[in-house]
Design a protein around this motif. Structure first.
Motif, PDB file in Angstrom:
ATOM      1  N   TRP A 154       5.627  -0.808  -6.077  1.00 36.52           N
ATOM      2  CA  TRP A 154       4.169  -0.729  -6.068  1.00 36.52           C
ATOM      3  C   TRP A 154       3.568  -1.234  -4.761  1.00 36.52           C
ATOM      4  O   TRP A 154       2.454  -0.854  -4.394  1.00 36.52           O
ATOM      5  CB  TRP A 154       3.577  -1.504  -7.239  1.00 36.52           C
ATOM      6  N   PHE A 155       4.285  -2.070  -4.039  1.00 33.69           N
ATOM      7  CA  PHE A 155       3.782  -2.511  -2.734  1.00 33.69           C
ATOM      8  C   PHE A 155       3.670  -1.315  -1.785  1.00 33.69           C
ATOM      9  O   PHE A 155       2.738  -1.223  -0.988  1.00 33.69           O
ATOM     10  CB  PHE A 155       4.693  -3.583  -2.138  1.00 33.69           C
ATOM     11  N   GLY A 156       4.617  -0.384  -1.887  1.00 37.66           N
ATOM     12  CA  GLY A 156       4.520   0.839  -1.099  1.00 37.66           C
ATOM     13  C   GLY A 156       3.445   1.754  -1.639  1.00 37.66           C
ATOM     14  O   GLY A 156       2.722   2.400  -0.874  1.00 37.66           O
ATOM     15  N   PHE A 157       3.315   1.803  -2.956  1.00 41.14           N
ATOM     16  CA  PHE A 157       2.326   2.669  -3.618  1.00 41.14           C
ATOM     17  C   PHE A 157       0.920   2.313  -3.148  1.00 41.14           C
ATOM     18  O   PHE A 157       0.145   3.182  -2.718  1.00 41.14           O
ATOM     19  CB  PHE A 157       2.454   2.473  -5.134  1.00 41.14           C
ATOM     20  N   ASN A 158       0.579   1.027  -3.242  1.00 38.35           N
ATOM     21  CA  ASN A 158      -0.758   0.589  -2.853  1.00 38.35           C
ATOM     22  C   ASN A 158      -0.866   0.324  -1.357  1.00 38.35           C
ATOM     23  O   ASN A 158      -1.851   0.695  -0.717  1.00 38.35           O
ATOM     24  CB  ASN A 158      -1.146  -0.668  -3.637  1.00 38.35           C
ATOM     25  N   GLY A 159       0.138  -0.323  -0.795  1.00 36.66           N
ATOM     26  CA  GLY A 159       0.095  -0.667   0.616  1.00 36.66           C
ATOM     27  C   GLY A 159       0.064   0.555   1.510  1.00 36.66           C
ATOM     28  O   GLY A 159      -0.676   0.601   2.505  1.00 36.66           O
ATOM     29  N   GLY A 160       0.855   1.561   1.182  1.00 35.88           N
ATOM     30  CA  GLY A 160       0.880   2.775   1.977  1.00 35.88           C
ATOM     31  C   GLY A 160      -0.430   3.530   1.945  1.00 35.88           C
ATOM     32  O   GLY A 160      -0.759   4.276   2.869  1.00 35.88           O
ATOM     33  N   SER A 161      -1.209   3.322   0.879  1.00 33.81           N
ATOM     34  CA  SER A 161      -2.473   4.033   0.731  1.00 33.81           C
ATOM     35  C   SER A 161      -3.553   3.521   1.680  1.00 33.81           C
ATOM     36  O   SER A 161      -4.635   4.116   1.764  1.00 33.81           O
ATOM     37  CB  SER A 161      -2.959   3.941  -0.723  1.00 33.81           C
ATOM     38  N   VAL A 162      -3.291   2.434   2.397  1.00 28.94           N
ATOM     39  CA  VAL A 162      -4.179   2.027   3.489  1.00 28.94           C
ATOM     40  C   VAL A 162      -4.136   3.088   4.588  1.00 28.94           C
ATOM     41  O   VAL A 162      -5.103   3.269   5.332  1.00 28.94           O
ATOM     42  CB  VAL A 162      -3.774   0.642   4.041  1.00 28.94           C
ATOM     43  N   LEU A 163      -3.009   3.779   4.710  1.00 33.23           N
ATOM     44  CA  LEU A 163      -2.798   4.921   5.603  1.00 33.23           C
ATOM     45  C   LEU A 163      -2.661   4.539   7.077  1.00 33.23           C
ATOM     46  O   LEU A 163      -2.522   5.409   7.927  1.00 33.23           O
ATOM     47  CB  LEU A 163      -3.925   5.955   5.469  1.00 33.23           C
ATOM     48  N   LYS A 164      -2.642   3.265   7.381  1.00 25.64           N
ATOM     49  CA  LYS A 164      -2.583   2.859   8.779  1.00 25.64           C
ATOM     50  C   LYS A 164      -2.102   1.419   8.863  1.00 25.64           C
ATOM     51  O   LYS A 164      -2.406   0.602   7.995  1.00 25.64           O
ATOM     52  CB  LYS A 164      -3.965   2.999   9.433  1.00 25.64           C
ATOM     53  N   LEU A 165      -1.379   1.101   9.915  1.00 23.73           N
ATOM     54  CA  LEU A 165      -0.899  -0.259  10.124  1.00 23.73           C
ATOM     55  C   LEU A 165      -1.162  -0.755  11.548  1.00 23.73           C
ATOM     56  O   LEU A 165      -1.263  -1.953  11.770  1.00 23.73           O
ATOM     57  CB  LEU A 165       0.619  -0.314   9.832  1.00 23.73           C
ATOM     58  N   GLY A 166      -1.326   0.179  12.506  1.00 27.80           N
ATOM     59  CA  GLY A 166      -1.235  -0.168  13.911  1.00 27.80           C
ATOM     60  C   GLY A 166      -2.426  -0.810  14.562  1.00 27.80           C
ATOM     61  O   GLY A 166      -2.705  -0.531  15.730  1.00 27.80           O
ATOM     62  N   ASP A 167      -3.228  -1.621  13.861  1.00 29.59           N
ATOM     63  CA  ASP A 167      -4.252  -2.437  14.512  1.00 29.59           C
ATOM     64  C   ASP A 167      -4.495  -3.661  13.640  1.00 29.59           C
ATOM     65  O   ASP A 167      -4.032  -3.738  12.499  1.00 29.59           O
ATOM     66  CB  ASP A 167      -5.547  -1.647  14.728  1.00 29.59           C
ATOM     67  N   ILE A 168      -5.234  -4.629  14.165  1.00 30.64           N
ATOM     68  CA  ILE A 168      -5.388  -5.914  13.481  1.00 30.64           C
ATOM     69  C   ILE A 168      -6.064  -5.758  12.124  1.00 30.64           C
ATOM     70  O   ILE A 168      -5.597  -6.299  11.117  1.00 30.64           O
ATOM     71  CB  ILE A 168      -6.184  -6.895  14.368  1.00 30.64           C
ATOM     72  N   SER A 169      -7.169  -5.021  12.073  1.00 31.04           N
ATOM     73  CA  SER A 169      -7.893  -4.899  10.803  1.00 31.04           C
ATOM     74  C   SER A 169      -7.071  -4.163   9.759  1.00 31.04           C
ATOM     75  O   SER A 169      -7.060  -4.550   8.574  1.00 31.04           O
ATOM     76  CB  SER A 169      -9.227  -4.186  11.021  1.00 31.04           C
ATOM     77  N   SER A 170      -6.353  -3.116  10.168  1.00 24.68           N
ATOM     78  CA  SER A 170      -5.518  -2.375   9.210  1.00 24.68           C
ATOM     79  C   SER A 170      -4.353  -3.224   8.733  1.00 24.68           C
ATOM     80  O   SER A 170      -4.006  -3.209   7.542  1.00 24.68           O
ATOM     81  CB  SER A 170      -5.000  -1.083   9.856  1.00 24.68           C
ATOM     82  N   ALA A 171      -3.731  -3.975   9.639  1.00 27.06           N
ATOM     83  CA  ALA A 171      -2.620  -4.837   9.248  1.00 27.06           C
ATOM     84  C   ALA A 171      -3.083  -5.897   8.259  1.00 27.06           C
ATOM     85  O   ALA A 171      -2.388  -6.215   7.285  1.00 27.06           O
ATOM     86  CB  ALA A 171      -2.005  -5.490  10.481  1.00 27.06           C
ATOM     87  N   HIS A 172      -4.288  -6.442   8.491  1.00 23.85           N
ATOM     88  CA  HIS A 172      -4.835  -7.423   7.547  1.00 23.85           C
ATOM     89  C   HIS A 172      -5.116  -6.775   6.195  1.00 23.85           C
ATOM     90  O   HIS A 172      -4.856  -7.358   5.135  1.00 23.85           O
ATOM     91  CB  HIS A 172      -6.112  -8.040   8.111  1.00 23.85           C
TER      92      HIS A 172
END
Length: 421
Positions: free
Chosen positions: A233-251
């Motif tokens: 579920w961490f991938g299920f919900n976490g992946g739905s942010v759709l982005k990781l490559g900046d500070i706000s998205s990582a947070h």
């Protein structure tokens, strides 16, 4: 310099999509273990066969037509694979915001992340119809569910299309971050339609209103399945942010992980306490379903609640699922694993809780969105199940059910040395 920023962002966001997709794919193992643990031993091999086969069918049907229906991008070979790096680089070249812009990732990674969600929806159906449905009727339904029914409601929600050209759920303020309704309630609606036509297992309900328990064959396996689902579920919900490559998205990703975990814990604790108060015992199956209920509830909006609020949302799901499972039995809706309660009832709760912490979401829009998803999936599924029932039958014979569907459908037993359980 811009090219270097692009390559790094593209690599990070694509890799994040793929890792999260792999975590969600691992949920297929979680559903398999959970269901295998909660059915009787004589039906274990068949439930495992269903889970592996439905995953393969989901991947193939979404590849052939499902993705195109949902996002209008053509079939896989003519759509996603044409999205190559140079074309994306051209779009990126004029930007000055670098990592602060939108996500940039491979179209193939998007397809992979989306397809494992389709399989999750279909896995929900598997447990609810367990122990008495014909294997090939179930697989035939899986073809239609993953190739057409799910993609259509996905097009109206995540795809942004109008519902039969009448209204847009997005314009109404509907929001479902990672799929409490779009994935989980949809799977439960399809399952409910099948269960109503299928009927209860023989001996489950007595003539005078009594409800007979059919204990699962392997509770350690069910517990393992729950932990696998919790992790996936961490991938299920976490992946739905759709982005990781900046500070706000990582947070945002970190908060989604934190809230997902908190909600599962809150659901587990609440269900355990309610079961103890109602039954006088610590019911393991209610504890497991409570954790899953918390996960389903928070899936609709895991980014805006505080961790404490997420825990309370999960606890609400844990309480609700216990009463829902009991109510389903009183209504003689036979669901061996509690899937309709966990994913359907708690999926609806998740949608209704979104406006509590997200002021941009309309409560009315959530209700209309939930009704749209449920009515479409339930009615379409009821039609398909009805056609299958008329053409090939959907239920095994009474003798086959008594002996266990392992031998009649698969020709082997999961626990041959222990006899039938």
């Amino acid at each position: 310099m811009e090219n270097n920023v692009f390559h790094l962002q593209y690599a990070i966001d694509t890799f994040y999509f793929l890792v999260c997709g792999a975590l969600v794919m691992w949920m297929a193992a979680g559903f398999s273990m959970l269901e295998a643990g909660l059915v009787r031993g004589k039906n274990t091999a068949e439930i495992l066969t269903k889970n592996v086969a439905l995953y393969a069918i989901s991947c193939t049907m979404y590849l052939v037509c499902g993705y195109a229906i949902m996002y209008g991008g053509g079939v896989f070979l003519n759509g996603i694979m044409d999205l190559d790096v140079p074309s994306v680089l051209t779009d990126f070249a004029g930007r000055e915001d670098g990592f602060e812009g939108g996500s940039i990732y491979s179209g193939a990674s998007d397809f992979f992340f989306q397809v494992v969600f389709v399989a999750t929806a279909m896995s929900i159906v598997s447990g609810a119809v367990a122990e008495r449905m014909k294997l090939w009727a179930f697989l035939a339904f899986a073809v239609v569910m993953t190739g057409f029914i799910y993609p259509m409601e996905g097009a109206w929600t995540w795809g942004g299309a109008s519902v039969f050209g009448m209204y847009s759920l997005g314009d109404l303020g509907f929001s479902d971050f990672a799929g409490s309704g779009i994935v989980h309630m949809a799977g439960a609606a399809a399952a409910l339609a099948g269960v109503l036509l299928l009927g209860a297992r023989k001996g489950k309900y007595g003539p005078n209103g009594q409800i007979n328990a059919f204990p699962g064959a392997n509770l350690p396996l069910a517990t393992l399945g729950t932990f696998i689902l919790w992790m996936g579920w961490f991938g299920f919900n976490g992946g739905s942010v759709l982005k990781l490559g900046d500070i706000s998205s990582a947070h945002a990703v970190a908060m989604v992980f934190l809230n997902t975990n908190a909600a599962a814990a809150g659901g587990a604790i609440a269900a355990l306490i309610v079961a103890r108060l109602m039954f006088g015992k610590a019911d393991l199956t209610m504890l497991l379903n409570g954790a899953l209920a918390g996960l389903v509830v928070i899936t609709a909006e895991p980014s805006t609640p505080s961790p404490l609020t997420a825990t309370l949302f999960g606890a609400a799901g844990g309480i609700l699922v216990v009463f829902s499972i009991i109510t389903m039995d009183k209504l003689r809706i036979d669901d061996p694993v509690g899937a309709i309660s966990v994913h359907g009832v708690c999926g609806l709760l998740g949608l209704l809780l979104v406006p509590v912490t997200n002021g941009d979401v309309s409560f009315v829009g959530q209700i209309i969105g939930a009704l749209t998803i449920f009515v479409w999936v339930f009615v379409a599924s009821l039609v398909v199940w009805g056609i299958l029932k008329a053409v090939m039958g959907i239920r095994v014979t009474e003798e086959e059910e008594y002996e266990g569907v392992d031998m009649s459908e698969c020709g082997l037993e999961a626990y041959p040395e222990f006899g039938k359980g």
